[in-house]
Design an enzyme around this catalytic site. Sequence first.
Site, PDB file in Angstrom:
ATOM      1  N   SER A 249       0.826  -1.326  -0.068  1.00  0.00           N
ATOM      2  CA  SER A 249      -0.026   0.106  -0.153  1.00  0.00           C
ATOM      3  C   SER A 249       0.814   1.146  -0.026  1.00  0.00           C
ATOM      4  O   SER A 249       2.183   0.919   0.370  1.00  0.00           O
ATOM      5  CB  SER A 249      -0.915  -0.097   1.251  1.00  0.00           C
ATOM      6  OG  SER A 249      -0.203   0.221   2.254  1.00  0.00           O
ATOM      7  N   LYS A 250       0.295   2.239  -0.184  1.00  0.00           N
ATOM      8  CA  LYS A 250       0.925   3.604  -0.212  1.00  0.00           C
ATOM      9  C   LYS A 250       1.808   3.821   1.289  1.00  0.00           C
ATOM     10  O   LYS A 250       2.881   3.952   0.927  1.00  0.00           O
ATOM     11  CB  LYS A 250       0.116   4.824  -0.049  1.00  0.00           C
ATOM     12  CG  LYS A 250      -0.081   5.234  -1.527  1.00  0.00           C
ATOM     13  CD  LYS A 250      -0.176   6.977  -1.690  1.00  0.00           C
ATOM     14  CE  LYS A 250       0.254   7.062  -2.923  1.00  0.00           C
ATOM     15  NZ  LYS A 250      -0.324   8.121  -3.597  1.00  0.00           N
TER      16      LYS A 250
END
Length: 472
Positions: free
Chosen positions: A241-242
Amino acid sequence: MSETVVTRFAPSPTGYLHIGGARTALFNWLYARGRGGRFLLRIEDTDHERSTPAATQAILDGMTWLGLDHDGEVVSQAARADRHAEVANQLLAEGKAYKCFSTQEEIQAFRDQAREEKRSTLFQSPWRDADPATHPNAPFAVRIKAPRDGATVIADQVQGDVTIRNDQLDDMILLRSDGTPVYMLAVVVDDHDMGVTHVIRGDDHLNNAARQQMIYDAMGWDIPVWAHIPLIHGPDGKKLSKRHGALGVEEYQKLGYPAAGMRNYLARLGWSHGDDEFFTDTQAQAWFDLGGIGKSPARFDFKKLENLCGQHMAVMEDAAVLQEWADYLAATGQDIPSSAQMTRMEQAIGFLKSSAKTYPQLIDKAAFLLNDRPIEPDEKSARSLDTVSIGILSELTPQLQNVSWTRTDLETILNGVAEAHGIGFGKLAAPMRAALAGRAATPSVFDMMLVLGRDETLARLDDAISRAGQTG
Ligand code: GLU
């Protein structure tokens, strides 16, 4: 006869070049470069709604920053639509594809009924073996005549043999009823025409390989070597994820990681060569092979990335560090250094680079030479500028007026002063750091003095002394 290796990176320009894409590009680059082969770049821009020129530019910029140079012109997939259609029409002419006149409604009705009867919902077109004499004058799609029996085996270099039963695959559309080619056909035609020998890409494309292989077979083309690489996961093993680092590569440049360290880290992310962690591009090119690619998802780890970056920064040529530092400043919109700062930086880079892992850290270490007078000591370092220390500095400055400005002579003087006061060198270094850099953690006092030169050093010491005079 061994053929020249040709690999390619084929991103869809629908967003930034993310870290997984960058790693795919790197693997293809390493594989080709290590074998005297060619590494090609194709932009898969057939999705007109989602592809943007800005995304293409971001991909090109990302690759430039990472140092992944490609051979030949960048190929636009969209520009080759006529060629893709030509291949579909050839298959049609050879009876390996057929015209399908089924409408969306008919296909839906087929599926609904199949579901009711608990049969496979894969569409089986009634036009597959229809007599052309019965063809209506209506729009049609071109479908491949996929084998109905047996199995398709993808001999994957990472996953092993992956077998897909042919009754799980339908007669895929090659040309839509508006005459436009589908993506799956475009990839095969392009890879064939570009002479691609090895397809190294994310394992999210493994299922596509079975359909693509059908087109190769129908055309009688050589099937490339397949290598589908597992995705990258976050440190916790979950999908990246980010927060985990699923950023565009340009973000990594903006975070100040040296590209050489990034390449090394990305190469190790899902591939290994014995226990080697740190290696150069030359070594990576010589060592990289498909057998070293792991079968399970690699975990992204910022700490490892940073450590490798530090090791690379330390061995980079001084000029290369300075150049990348300037690029980093430009990429992050920071002021470019003045020529005076640059001159000092050139003198200091030899020792600065060995203690920084990223460009922000390098700048932090270089604060003493980048900041102009008057130097404002931070809270921590200010504490070492007590009355006793100021007294010692005042005693030191006259001695620095005429000494020859060399490491040996400066060491003699400073050690002499410390000794005369019965203090360890550290006790003298602390106020020196505060006066010269305004902080407690700095490069060595001698390194700083040599880079700053006599006048600047004395001016900074005098500033500290007179400030103490004012406040004390
Ligand atoms: N354009 C595809 C992607 O960005 C890659 C296709 C391929 O490598 O065959 O995921």
